[in-house]
Design a protein around this motif. Structure first.
Motif, PDB file in Angstrom:
ATOM      1  N   UNK A  62       0.832  -1.201   0.000  1.00 38.67           N
ATOM      2  CA  UNK A  62       0.000   0.000   0.000  1.00 38.67           C
ATOM      3  C   UNK A  62       0.867   1.252   0.000  1.00 38.67           C
ATOM      4  N   UNK A  63       1.931   1.240   0.806  1.00 39.54           N
ATOM      5  CA  UNK A  63       2.843   2.383   0.806  1.00 39.54           C
ATOM      6  C   UNK A  63       3.461   2.612  -0.559  1.00 39.54           C
ATOM      7  N   UNK A  64       3.835   1.529  -1.235  1.00 41.18           N
ATOM      8  CA  UNK A  64       4.411   1.644  -2.579  1.00 41.18           C
ATOM      9  C   UNK A  64       3.393   2.224  -3.553  1.00 41.18           C
ATOM     10  N   UNK A  65       2.173   1.679  -3.521  1.00 37.95           N
ATOM     11  CA  UNK A  65       1.135   2.149  -4.457  1.00 37.95           C
ATOM     12  C   UNK A  65       0.770   3.607  -4.199  1.00 37.95           C
ATOM     13  N   UNK A  66       0.707   3.994  -2.951  1.00 37.87           N
ATOM     14  CA  UNK A  66       0.390   5.399  -2.656  1.00 37.87           C
ATOM     15  C   UNK A  66       1.522   6.319  -3.113  1.00 37.87           C
ATOM     16  N   UNK A  67       2.747   5.849  -2.968  1.00 36.53           N
ATOM     17  CA  UNK A  67       3.872   6.631  -3.471  1.00 36.53           C
ATOM     18  C   UNK A  67       3.805   6.799  -4.977  1.00 36.53           C
ATOM     19  N   UNK A  69       1.068   6.687  -6.773  1.00 34.05           N
ATOM     20  CA  UNK A  69      -0.058   7.584  -7.070  1.00 34.05           C
ATOM     21  C   UNK A  69       0.332   9.044  -6.868  1.00 34.05           C
ATOM     22  N   UNK A  70       1.043   9.323  -5.786  1.00 34.35           N
ATOM     23  CA  UNK A  70       1.488  10.703  -5.543  1.00 34.35           C
ATOM     24  C   UNK A  70       2.431  11.172  -6.649  1.00 34.35           C
ATOM     25  N   UNK A  71       3.336  10.279  -7.060  1.00 33.04           N
ATOM     26  CA  UNK A  71       4.293  10.652  -8.101  1.00 33.04           C
ATOM     27  C   UNK A  71       3.593  10.922  -9.444  1.00 33.04           C
ATOM     28  N   UNK A  72       2.667  10.067  -9.826  1.00 27.43           N
ATOM     29  CA  UNK A  72       1.985  10.277 -11.108  1.00 27.43           C
ATOM     30  C   UNK A  72       1.076  11.507 -11.051  1.00 27.43           C
ATOM     31  N   UNK A  73       0.496  11.795  -9.887  1.00 33.01           N
ATOM     32  CA  UNK A  73      -0.313  13.005  -9.767  1.00 33.01           C
ATOM     33  C   UNK A  73       0.556  14.243  -9.939  1.00 33.01           C
ATOM     34  N   UNK A  74       1.732  14.236  -9.329  1.00 37.02           N
ATOM     35  CA  UNK A  74       2.642  15.377  -9.502  1.00 37.02           C
ATOM     36  C   UNK A  74       3.088  15.497 -10.958  1.00 37.02           C
ATOM     37  N   UNK A  75       3.328  14.367 -11.610  1.00 31.22           N
ATOM     38  CA  UNK A  75       3.697  14.399 -13.027  1.00 31.22           C
ATOM     39  C   UNK A  75       2.582  15.004 -13.863  1.00 31.22           C
ATOM     40  N   UNK A  76       1.340  14.639 -13.545  1.00 29.86           N
ATOM     41  CA  UNK A  76       0.198  15.181 -14.299  1.00 29.86           C
ATOM     42  C   UNK A  76       0.072  16.683 -14.084  1.00 29.86           C
ATOM     43  N   UNK A  77       0.268  17.128 -12.848  1.00 25.45           N
ATOM     44  CA  UNK A  77       0.192  18.574 -12.573  1.00 25.45           C
ATOM     45  C   UNK A  77       1.290  19.310 -13.331  1.00 25.45           C
ATOM     46  N   UNK A  78       2.495  18.752 -13.343  1.00 24.35           N
ATOM     47  CA  UNK A  78       3.586  19.395 -14.075  1.00 24.35           C
ATOM     48  C   UNK A  78       3.300  19.416 -15.575  1.00 24.35           C
ATOM     49  N   UNK A  79       2.700  18.342 -16.089  1.00 25.45           N
ATOM     50  CA  UNK A  79       2.376  18.293 -17.513  1.00 25.45           C
ATOM     51  C   UNK A  79       1.325  19.338 -17.873  1.00 25.45           C
ATOM     52  N   UNK A  80       0.354  19.545 -17.007  1.00 27.41           N
ATOM     53  CA  UNK A  80      -0.662  20.578 -17.263  1.00 27.41           C
ATOM     54  C   UNK A  80      -0.038  21.969 -17.238  1.00 27.41           C
ATOM     55  N   UNK A  81       0.886  22.193 -16.327  1.00 23.77           N
ATOM     56  CA  UNK A  81       1.565  23.488 -16.299  1.00 23.77           C
ATOM     57  C   UNK A  81       2.360  23.717 -17.582  1.00 23.77           C
ATOM     58  N   UNK A  82       3.021  22.648 -18.055  1.00 25.10           N
ATOM     59  CA  UNK A  82       3.770  22.758 -19.310  1.00 25.10           C
ATOM     60  C   UNK A  82       2.832  23.024 -20.481  1.00 25.10           C
ATOM     61  N   UNK A  83       1.668  22.387 -20.481  1.00 29.98           N
ATOM     62  CA  UNK A  83       0.691  22.620 -21.553  1.00 29.98           C
ATOM     63  C   UNK A  83       0.166  24.047 -21.514  1.00 29.98           C
ATOM     64  N   UNK A 163      -0.784  11.751 -18.921  1.00 25.26           N
ATOM     65  CA  UNK A 163      -0.409  11.770 -17.506  1.00 25.26           C
ATOM     66  C   UNK A 163      -1.656  11.689 -16.617  1.00 25.26           C
ATOM     67  N   UNK A 164      -2.736  12.301 -17.053  1.00 27.22           N
ATOM     68  CA  UNK A 164      -3.990  12.201 -16.304  1.00 27.22           C
ATOM     69  C   UNK A 164      -4.439  10.753 -16.198  1.00 27.22           C
ATOM     70  N   UNK A 165      -4.364  10.025 -17.316  1.00 26.34           N
ATOM     71  CA  UNK A 165      -4.747   8.615 -17.305  1.00 26.34           C
ATOM     72  C   UNK A 165      -3.842   7.808 -16.366  1.00 26.34           C
ATOM     73  N   UNK A 166      -2.528   8.104 -16.418  1.00 25.75           N
ATOM     74  CA  UNK A 166      -1.592   7.417 -15.511  1.00 25.75           C
ATOM     75  C   UNK A 166      -1.965   7.680 -14.056  1.00 25.75           C
ATOM     76  N   UNK A 167      -2.283   8.935 -13.751  1.00 32.15           N
ATOM     77  CA  UNK A 167      -2.633   9.289 -12.377  1.00 32.15           C
ATOM     78  C   UNK A 167      -3.918   8.599 -11.938  1.00 32.15           C
ATOM     79  N   UNK A 168      -4.891   8.505 -12.851  1.00 31.80           N
ATOM     80  CA  UNK A 168      -6.143   7.827 -12.516  1.00 31.80           C
ATOM     81  C   UNK A 168      -5.909   6.345 -12.252  1.00 31.80           C
ATOM     82  N   UNK A 173      -5.196   1.823  -8.474  1.00 27.23           N
ATOM     83  CA  UNK A 173      -4.352   0.759  -7.928  1.00 27.23           C
ATOM     84  C   UNK A 173      -4.170   0.935  -6.426  1.00 27.23           C
ATOM     85  N   UNK A 174      -3.938   2.170  -6.010  1.00 20.49           N
ATOM     86  CA  UNK A 174      -3.742   2.434  -4.583  1.00 20.49           C
ATOM     87  C   UNK A 174      -5.008   2.109  -3.796  1.00 20.49           C
TER      88      UNK A 174
END
Length: 340
Positions: A62-67, A69-83, A163-168, A173-174
């Motif tokens: 669970x700790x791994x999956x939550x980590x 999820x947090x990482x992919x959410x941050x990636x999605x936020x960064x991708x939206x900022x880049x867009x 990235x949104x799909x990855x985060x979802x 999974x988490x």
């Protein structure tokens, strides 16, 4: 001390209970000469230990999956900022192109060009060469910048969507892992409660018989060098301390908790549960085992101890018992060596 020889003991045990013949769940630790009551206690302990290991493993996952999820959410936020930044750059470039087009065609509205430039994705249906041919050479750089900025914006938008799909997916999974961890914890709580009730109801003679075998007086000054030997000598100082499900010391232990604690004392971090500990270090043939090696039992792995030599190993065996040195049992399933 080789009584009988290490090779004979471990090879014989491993051949008798190799991975293919090993059970799917934890074998009970039944002392020699145990009667039905003692065997029933050992079986309850095995079910509780198996469920507890599964619960702790699920918590680790669970700790791994939550980590993740947090990482992919941050990636999605960064991708939206880049867009957003890419779209802003495209819009600024469009202003320059619009001015160029107006100047090139004497300020009038050039309907085809205006329609194409004002579209959401002009490059998807606008032939680049045609557009460049409609403006003077000195202004082509403005058009080129607009086309490049448009391409960058479209790529950034696609990346943000991916990235949104990855985060979802990571969030899903988490959540599934969290649900599984909760279910495993409930299973473990039930099995532990049942085992504790059985132990509490057992007669003093039955409880004493459960602890039969092994010794709590194994010498702690075993010669040898290396981190594994340091961990073994440290673990041997804990002989006689009680087994408690899920405990990691320093006053009570379960099997993998004892191993993790001993290695932590010598500066080495190990996973929490035995099935994860069985994936680290170097695999060793049973015939080549030496003091300090980790011994794993059952398949899948549900129990671990540290080899001390002479066909014996240090373990935190089961509830109602204490940390002690025991004979290596027939459900040995693997040997690993921790080296730095």
């Amino acid at each position: 001390m080789f009584v009988p020889t290490l090779v004979a003991v471990l090879v014989g045990l491993f051949l008798a209970a190799g991975p293919a013949a090993a059970p799917a769940a934890a074998d009970p630790i039944v002392p020699p000469g145990a009667d039905d009551a003692v065997t029933a206690l050992a079986q309850a302990n095995a079910r509780a230990a198996d469920a507890t290991e599964a619960s702790l493993d699920a918590q680790d996952q669970l700790g791994v999956r939550r980590g993740e999820a947090d990482r992919t959410r941050r990636d999605a936020e960064a991708a939206h900022q880049a867009a957003d930044a890419a779209r802003a750059d495209r819009d600024r470039a469009f202003v320059d192109v619009d001015q160029v087009s107006r100047a090139a065609f004497q300020g009038g509205q050039l309907d085809p060009l205006s329609a194409l430039l004002g579209a959401e994705s002009p490059q998807s249906y606008l032939d680049r060469t045609t557009l460049l041919d409609q403006v003077s050479t000195e202004n082509q750089r403005f058009v080129q910048r607009f086309l490049d900025a448009t391409a960058v914006a479209e790529t950034a938008e696609r990346d943000a969507a991916a990235r949104d799909l990855d985060a979802q997916r990571s969030a899903s999974d988490a959540q599934r892992t969290a649900d599984e961890a909760a279910a495993r914890k409930a299973d473990a709580d039930r099995e532990v409660a049942a085992a504790e009730d059985a132990l509490a109801e057992a007669s003093p003679a039955t409880r004493a018989a459960l602890r039969r075998g092994g010794t709590t007086a194994w010498p702690t000054n075993i010669p040898g060098t290396g981190v594994a030997m340091d961990a073994l000598r440290t673990a041997l100082t804990q002989q006689g301390k009680p087994y408690v499900w899920g405990a990691t010391g320093p006053s009570t232990y379960d099997c993998s908790g004892l191993v993790q604690w001993a290695y932590r004392q010598v500066g080495v971090g190990l996973p929490r549960v035995s099935r994860q500990q069985a994936l680290i270090g170097v695999p060793v043939e049973p015939k080549d085992a030496r003091p300090g090696d980790l011994l794993f039992f059952n398949s899948p792995v549900t129990h671990v101890g540290i080899y001390v030599g002479g066909g014996k190993f240090l373990e935190a065996p089961q509830s109602g018992d204490v940390v002690k040195v025991s004979d290596v049992r027939s459900n040995l399933s693997g040997v690993r060596r921790i080296v730095l």
